[in-house]
Motif scaffolding. Structure first.
Motif, PDB file in Angstrom:
ATOM      1  N   UNK A 269       0.828  -1.201   0.000  1.00  0.00           N
ATOM      2  CA  UNK A 269       0.000   0.000   0.000  1.00  0.00           C
ATOM      3  C   UNK A 269       0.870   1.261   0.000  1.00  0.00           C
ATOM      4  N   UNK A 270       1.879   1.270   0.847  1.00  0.00           N
ATOM      5  CA  UNK A 270       2.717   2.459   0.999  1.00  0.00           C
ATOM      6  C   UNK A 270       3.546   2.737  -0.252  1.00  0.00           C
ATOM      7  N   UNK A 271       3.901   1.690  -0.992  1.00  0.00           N
ATOM      8  CA  UNK A 271       4.646   1.903  -2.250  1.00  0.00           C
ATOM      9  C   UNK A 271       3.777   2.633  -3.290  1.00  0.00           C
TER      10      UNK A 271
ATOM     11  N   UNK B 143       2.786  10.129   0.921  1.00  0.00           N
ATOM     12  CA  UNK B 143       2.509  10.018   2.370  1.00  0.00           C
ATOM     13  C   UNK B 143       3.785  10.244   3.158  1.00  0.00           C
ATOM     14  N   UNK B 144       3.690  11.010   4.242  1.00  0.00           N
ATOM     15  CA  UNK B 144       4.860  11.317   5.073  1.00  0.00           C
ATOM     16  C   UNK B 144       5.339  10.065   5.817  1.00  0.00           C
ATOM     17  N   UNK B 145       6.592  10.128   6.244  1.00  0.00           N
ATOM     18  CA  UNK B 145       7.155   8.985   6.990  1.00  0.00           C
ATOM     19  C   UNK B 145       6.373   8.703   8.270  1.00  0.00           C
ATOM     20  N   UNK B 146       5.935   9.761   8.945  1.00  0.00           N
ATOM     21  CA  UNK B 146       5.164   9.590  10.195  1.00  0.00           C
ATOM     22  C   UNK B 146       3.855   8.875   9.912  1.00  0.00           C
ATOM     23  N   UNK B 147       3.197   9.269   8.820  1.00  0.00           N
ATOM     24  CA  UNK B 147       1.930   8.609   8.477  1.00  0.00           C
ATOM     25  C   UNK B 147       2.166   7.166   8.035  1.00  0.00           C
ATOM     26  N   UNK B 148       3.274   6.953   7.294  1.00  0.00           N
ATOM     27  CA  UNK B 148       3.607   5.574   6.887  1.00  0.00           C
ATOM     28  C   UNK B 148       3.749   4.668   8.119  1.00  0.00           C
ATOM     29  N   UNK B 149       4.429   5.201   9.149  1.00  0.00           N
ATOM     30  CA  UNK B 149       4.641   4.409  10.365  1.00  0.00           C
ATOM     31  C   UNK B 149       3.316   4.104  11.043  1.00  0.00           C
TER      32      UNK B 149
END
Length: 421
Positions: A367-369, A374-380
């Motif tokens: 999904x994240x790829x 999307x920001x790194x914080x949101x990815x986490x």
């Protein structure tokens, strides 16, 4: 699943002359547990039994265990294998539960075996010789036995003659630790009598027709030559007779003289009426003493027949208590077997749970790829949400299934999951 095995000998299959060859001293036991050739090992060695318990990842022939015990005792397998019993799987569970509860003891329901098993388990556990399987088995046996002793009166109703004799001694002297006990005869009954006596006093004398036999117990008593028995009789509060003899070895006249010698400044009649009462327990058949010694003032004479009067009522009450004890025992067996069957299933459950978390992580990465903005914080946060959801699913649909259903139903459930993947 790690399999459980045991091999041993006890008073039920071997007389003491055989059993004493297989008593495993502490130094040998410690060495064996420290360098165990098995995945898990526990050694139980008492005066009435020597047993070895093993949990193994490989299939074993129980004869291997018998050879192992013979090796520890430096005895010939060919000569002594016939005296051993061996068990595997659920039969081991039934056996150790019965042994721990005292239902396999000389005196049914006796307490000492619980303490012996507790010490054997602690020793093996401290030396890291046990693992998950034997730890759970012996913890369950000890817990179940404590329930039996708390919830029934079985341990108070033994029909073993020396046990009843000890009860008679304790009834006569409530301050036994301050009294002197003299045992004559150290065969099987005398040795068992000694076991009970030494739990209550350290002031013990003993004689055997073979003096060397009495000397063997020199660490817990003072040995006396048989021909010198009257020198101790007079100063003993309790005289216990267990000797094999066709004729009385204690006569009324000599007993009376022995008492008088303890009070040289007084007459015999005065001596025997001294405040210190005396108890003579005659467990022999034929009797070791002339029953007429009970006619002497201050002397109580008890023979086997007197004790047998207690046995009939005890036996009736014991059967009632035994039924209650066996119900508790069966509950303990079933609880352990449920855990035992679930042990491997729990490993499968854990594998499935880990797989669910791993799959969730893979899906979140896909999904994240597709969302480069999307920001790194949101990815986490997204990754954590996927992982938390997978763990919740595992808890709700895997662990709860395991905790609420039989092993057979859980296996069916896991099979369905495998077929879906």
């Amino acid at each position: 699943m790690r399999k459980i095995y045991m091999a041993g000998m006890s008073h039920k299959v071997a007389e003491i002359a055989i059993r004493e060859k297989f008593y495993i001293p502490m130094d040998v036991k410690t060495e064996a547990l420290s360098h165990s050739p098995f995945d898990e090992l526990l050694i139980l060695a008492t005066c009435n039994r020597t047993e070895v318990y093993v949990a193994s990842d490989r299939d074993m022939d129980t004869a291997e265990l018998v050879r192992y015990v013979c090796g520890l005792a430096h005895q010939s397998y060919d000569d002594f294998a016939k005296f051993f019993y061996t068990k595997a799987g659920e039969d081991v569970v039934h056996h150790v539960m019965n042994v721990c509860a005292g239902l396999d003891s000389v005196a049914m329901g006796e307490d000492q075996i619980l303490h012996q098993i507790d010490r054997a388990y602690e020793t093996a556990h401290q030396l890291k010789a046990t693992g998950n399987s034997l730890n759970k088995l012996f913890q369950s046996a000890i817990h179940t036995t404590k329930r039996i002793k708390t919830e029934t009166n079985l341990s108070k109703l033994s029909c073993n003659i020396p046990f009843l004799a000890m009860k008679q001694v304790q009834k006569t002297f409530d301050d036994l630790e301050n009294r002197t006990v003299y045992i004559v005869g150290l065969g099987e009954m005398g040795s068992l009598m000694l076991k009970y006596v030494q739990e209550n006093t350290t002031k013990i004398f003993a004689s055997s027709k073979t003096f060397a036999n009495a000397e063997k117990f020199g660490d817990v008593l003072t040995p006396v030559r048989f021909e010198d028995r009257y020198s101790v009789v007079g100063k003993s509060d309790v005289l216990i007779l267990c000797s094999a003899s066709q004729d009385p070895i204690i006569t009324k006249d000599e007993f009376e003289k022995a008492i008088a010698l303890c009070y040289p400044e007084r007459e015999v009649s005065a001596a025997v009426t001294a405040p210190s009462k005396r108890l003579v327990v005659d467990l022999a058949n034929p009797r070791n003493a002339e029953a007429s010694i009970g006619d002497l003032p201050g002397v109580q004479y008890v023979c086997v027949d007197d004790l047998e009067q207690i046995v009939s009522e005890n036996r009736r009450l014991r059967m009632i208590e035994l039924e209650a004890a066996q119900k508790i025992l069966q509950q303990g067996i079933e609880e352990f077997m449920q855990w035992y069957r679930m042990d491997d299933i729990a490993k499968d459950i854990h594998v499935f749970a880990e797989k669910m978390v791993s799959t969730a992580n893979e899906e979140s990465e896909k999904l994240l790829r597709s969302l480069p903005e999307v920001s790194d914080a949101d990815k986490k946060r997204i990754q954590m949400m996927y992982e938390r959801f997978a763990k919740k699913m595992a808890n709700d649909y895997l662990y709860k299934v395991k905790d609420s259903n039989s092993a057979e139903d859980v296996l069916t459930y896991l099979k369905c999951l495998r077929e879906c993947n």
